[in-house]
Design a protein around this motif. Sequence first.
Motif, PDB file in Angstrom:
ATOM      1  N   ILE A   1      -4.149   1.761   7.953  1.00  0.00           N
ATOM      2  CA  ILE A   1      -3.892   1.587   6.521  1.00  0.00           C
ATOM      3  C   ILE A   1      -5.100   0.880   5.921  1.00  0.00           C
ATOM      4  N   PRO A   2      -5.864   1.581   5.065  1.00  0.00           N
ATOM      5  CA  PRO A   2      -6.987   0.917   4.389  1.00  0.00           C
ATOM      6  C   PRO A   2      -6.490   0.144   3.173  1.00  0.00           C
TER       7      PRO A   2
ATOM      8  N   GLU B   1       0.833  -1.196   0.000  1.00  0.00           N
ATOM      9  CA  GLU B   1       0.000   0.000   0.000  1.00  0.00           C
ATOM     10  C   GLU B   1       0.872   1.252   0.000  1.00  0.00           C
ATOM     11  N   LEU B   2       0.243   2.429  -0.116  1.00  0.00           N
ATOM     12  CA  LEU B   2       0.999   3.674  -0.064  1.00  0.00           C
ATOM     13  C   LEU B   2       0.276   4.772   0.714  1.00  0.00           C
TER      14      LEU B   2
ATOM     15  N   PRO C   1     -16.341  -3.902   2.089  1.00  0.00           N
ATOM     16  CA  PRO C   1     -15.609  -3.073   3.052  1.00  0.00           C
ATOM     17  C   PRO C   1     -14.108  -3.211   2.840  1.00  0.00           C
ATOM     18  N   GLN C   2     -13.406  -2.136   3.112  1.00  0.00           N
ATOM     19  CA  GLN C   2     -11.957  -2.198   2.994  1.00  0.00           C
ATOM     20  C   GLN C   2     -11.378  -3.002   4.144  1.00  0.00           C
ATOM     21  N   ALA C   3     -10.313  -3.690   3.856  1.00  0.00           N
ATOM     22  CA  ALA C   3      -9.543  -4.331   4.917  1.00  0.00           C
ATOM     23  C   ALA C   3      -8.732  -3.216   5.585  1.00  0.00           C
ATOM     24  N   THR C   4      -8.316  -3.426   6.812  1.00  0.00           N
ATOM     25  CA  THR C   4      -7.520  -2.406   7.501  1.00  0.00           C
ATOM     26  C   THR C   4      -6.424  -3.043   8.347  1.00  0.00           C
ATOM     27  N   ILE C   5      -5.362  -2.271   8.507  1.00  0.00           N
ATOM     28  CA  ILE C   5      -4.289  -2.598   9.439  1.00  0.00           C
ATOM     29  C   ILE C   5      -4.139  -1.367  10.326  1.00  0.00           C
ATOM     30  N   THR C   6      -4.218  -1.554  11.627  1.00  0.00           N
ATOM     31  CA  THR C   6      -4.105  -0.448  12.576  1.00  0.00           C
ATOM     32  C   THR C   6      -3.033  -0.780  13.591  1.00  0.00           C
ATOM     33  N   PHE C   7      -2.282   0.233  13.990  1.00  0.00           N
ATOM     34  CA  PHE C   7      -1.270   0.037  15.033  1.00  0.00           C
ATOM     35  C   PHE C   7      -0.935   1.356  15.700  1.00  0.00           C
ATOM     36  N   GLN C   8      -0.325   1.254  16.853  1.00  0.00           N
ATOM     37  CA  GLN C   8       0.215   2.417  17.550  1.00  0.00           C
ATOM     38  C   GLN C   8       1.680   2.542  17.182  1.00  0.00           C
TER      39      GLN C   8
ATOM     40  N   GLY D   1       3.838  -2.544  19.853  1.00  0.00           N
ATOM     41  CA  GLY D   1       2.752  -3.428  20.285  1.00  0.00           C
ATOM     42  C   GLY D   1       2.350  -4.434  19.234  1.00  0.00           C
ATOM     43  N   GLU D   2       1.072  -4.395  18.878  1.00  0.00           N
ATOM     44  CA  GLU D   2       0.504  -5.361  17.936  1.00  0.00           C
ATOM     45  C   GLU D   2      -0.149  -4.663  16.762  1.00  0.00           C
ATOM     46  N   PHE D   3      -0.178  -5.350  15.629  1.00  0.00           N
ATOM     47  CA  PHE D   3      -1.002  -4.950  14.509  1.00  0.00           C
ATOM     48  C   PHE D   3      -2.400  -5.500  14.777  1.00  0.00           C
ATOM     49  N   VAL D   4      -3.409  -4.690  14.562  1.00  0.00           N
ATOM     50  CA  VAL D   4      -4.797  -5.133  14.642  1.00  0.00           C
ATOM     51  C   VAL D   4      -5.332  -5.040  13.220  1.00  0.00           C
ATOM     52  N   THR D   5      -5.839  -6.150  12.709  1.00  0.00           N
ATOM     53  CA  THR D   5      -6.245  -6.186  11.304  1.00  0.00           C
ATOM     54  C   THR D   5      -7.717  -6.562  11.163  1.00  0.00           C
ATOM     55  N   TYR D   6      -8.258  -6.200  10.014  1.00  0.00           N
ATOM     56  CA  TYR D   6      -9.587  -6.652   9.626  1.00  0.00           C
ATOM     57  C   TYR D   6      -9.527  -6.976   8.138  1.00  0.00           C
ATOM     58  N   GLY D   7      -9.802  -8.192   7.784  1.00  0.00           N
ATOM     59  CA  GLY D   7      -9.854  -8.591   6.387  1.00  0.00           C
ATOM     60  C   GLY D   7      -8.511  -8.872   5.739  1.00  0.00           C
ATOM     61  N   VAL D   8      -7.450  -8.900   6.495  1.00  0.00           N
ATOM     62  CA  VAL D   8      -6.120  -9.169   5.943  1.00  0.00           C
ATOM     63  C   VAL D   8      -5.909 -10.681   5.912  1.00  0.00           C
ATOM     64  N   GLY D   9      -5.606 -11.199   4.730  1.00  0.00           N
ATOM     65  CA  GLY D   9      -5.343 -12.627   4.594  1.00  0.00           C
ATOM     66  C   GLY D   9      -6.577 -13.497   4.625  1.00  0.00           C
ATOM     67  N   VAL D  10      -7.766 -12.902   4.387  1.00  0.00           N
ATOM     68  CA  VAL D  10      -8.996 -13.702   4.362  1.00  0.00           C
ATOM     69  C   VAL D  10      -9.698 -13.501   3.027  1.00  0.00           C
ATOM     70  N   ARG D  11     -10.505 -14.474   2.649  1.00  0.00           N
ATOM     71  CA  ARG D  11     -11.297 -14.362   1.423  1.00  0.00           C
ATOM     72  C   ARG D  11     -12.403 -13.323   1.638  1.00  0.00           C
ATOM     73  N   LEU D  12     -12.896 -12.761   0.543  1.00  0.00           N
ATOM     74  CA  LEU D  12     -13.934 -11.727   0.637  1.00  0.00           C
ATOM     75  C   LEU D  12     -15.157 -12.206   1.412  1.00  0.00           C
ATOM     76  N   ILE D  13     -15.586 -13.412   1.179  1.00  0.00           N
ATOM     77  CA  ILE D  13     -16.776 -13.939   1.852  1.00  0.00           C
ATOM     78  C   ILE D  13     -16.564 -14.013   3.371  1.00  0.00           C
ATOM     79  N   GLU D  14     -15.328 -14.238   3.786  1.00  0.00           N
ATOM     80  CA  GLU D  14     -15.034 -14.323   5.218  1.00  0.00           C
ATOM     81  C   GLU D  14     -15.059 -12.952   5.900  1.00  0.00           C
ATOM     82  N   MET D  15     -14.996 -11.877   5.123  1.00  0.00           N
ATOM     83  CA  MET D  15     -15.037 -10.545   5.717  1.00  0.00           C
ATOM     84  C   MET D  15     -16.397 -10.235   6.335  1.00  0.00           C
TER      85      MET D  15
END
Length: 160
Positions: free
Chosen positions: A69-70, A17-18, A84-91, A133-147
């Motif tokens: 990061i969307p 991503e950028l 929905p967009q997948a996301t990666i969030t971190f501190q 800390g940790e990366f908190v993700t949503y939809g990263v590494g999963v198929r669209l249907i699993e989102m």
Amino acid sequence: MPRQLTSQQVWQAIEKELFAVVGMVTAGHEARTVGILYAVGDHKLYFITDRDTWKVRHIAANPHVSVTIPIAKRVPIMPWMKIPQATITFQGTARICGAGEAMPDLLKKLLGPMADDSALIAGSCLVEIVPTGEFVTYGVGVRLIEMRDPNKARGRAPVA
């Protein structure tokens, strides 16, 4: 329970991503966010901005930031379908330094052909964000249907 991802899986997604949204707190304790174009180097995010911007003032006053990061998701044969967009969030902790201190290859990643513009570099600063800390993700590494299932779509991974 969130899926366990490896930090390598998340870093690979970040490097593709950028664009990211950086959250910060002003000296007056107000929340602010800003969209940035970033580059990755040595497991850190970097962006360039003018030296006298409000985001530089806020980061200088409080270097603790959050980053989201969307990641666009699309169905190739049905581009009109909203996913929905997948996301990666971190501190992270941000550090401000002169743009001239950046390695030439990092400047090329960030500025492209403008990386040789010495006037631009002189009026800019480089912001380095070190994830913690940790990366908190949503939809990263999963198929669209699993989102559609938050239990399958949510994930966590250590930063290091």
